[in-house]
Design an enzyme around this catalytic site. Structure first.
Site, PDB file in Angstrom:
ATOM      1  N   CYS A  68      29.933  49.203  60.356  1.00 44.35           N
ATOM      2  CA  CYS A  68      31.076  47.482  60.587  1.00 44.35           C
ATOM      3  C   CYS A  68      31.784  46.969  60.070  1.00 44.35           C
ATOM      4  CB  CYS A  68      30.557  46.847  62.118  1.00 44.35           C
ATOM      5  SG  CYS A  68      29.217  45.907  61.924  1.00 44.35           S
ATOM      6  N   ARG A  69      31.515  45.857  60.092  1.00 44.31           N
ATOM      7  CA  ARG A  69      31.991  45.073  58.653  1.00 44.31           C
ATOM      8  C   ARG A  69      31.309  44.443  58.231  1.00 44.31           C
ATOM      9  NH1 ARG A  69      32.699  39.360  58.768  1.00 44.31           N
ATOM     10  NH2 ARG A  69      32.970  38.775  60.256  1.00 44.31           N
TER      11      ARG A  69
END
Length: 127
Positions: free
Chosen positions: A92-93
């Site tokens: 993800c981030r």
């Protein structure tokens, strides 16, 4: 009492060390970004980006497919990952959503889930 406490602590440590890594119990493996890159370069893998569409559009790991964490269920997972024993690399981030997504996938019966954190520290190329 002095004898019971050490025995109890030992027993608890043994119990916590007996978790399965095969996904059958909702577990997944956490790996380094270097290990993920090595797998990408040498194995057939599905790279799963679990961020939102706008984040994916602003840059993602080459070859990654988008499956936002909030949309993961049995149907959406099966669409992206037809074989439950596929090697799936999840990011993800920053690493929070990928942990949630990896756990969800493992609970759905996927057995080779590898979570490797976030794209914000990914030292390799993006597109």
């Amino acid at each position: 009492m002095k004898r019971i406490l050490p025995m109890l602590l030992t027993f608890l440590l043994l119990l916590t060390g007996c978790s399965s890594e095969d996904g059958a119990d909702g577990s997944y493996q956490q790996i380094t970004q270097e290990e993920a890159k090595e797998m990408m370069d040498t194995q057939k893998v599905i790279i799963l980006d679990v961020r939102e569409q706008d984040e994916y559009d602003s840059g993602h790991i080459p070859g990654a497919v988008l499956l936002p964490v909030g949309t993961i269920d049995e149907d959406t997972a099966a669409e992206m990952i037809p074989e439950k024993d596929s090697n799936v690399l999840v990011y993800c981030r920053s690493g929070n959503r990928s942990k949630t997504a990896s756990s969800t996938l493992a609970e759905l019966g996927y057995t080779n889930i590898y979570e490797f954190g976030g794209i914000n520290t990914w030292p390799y190329g993006t597109q």
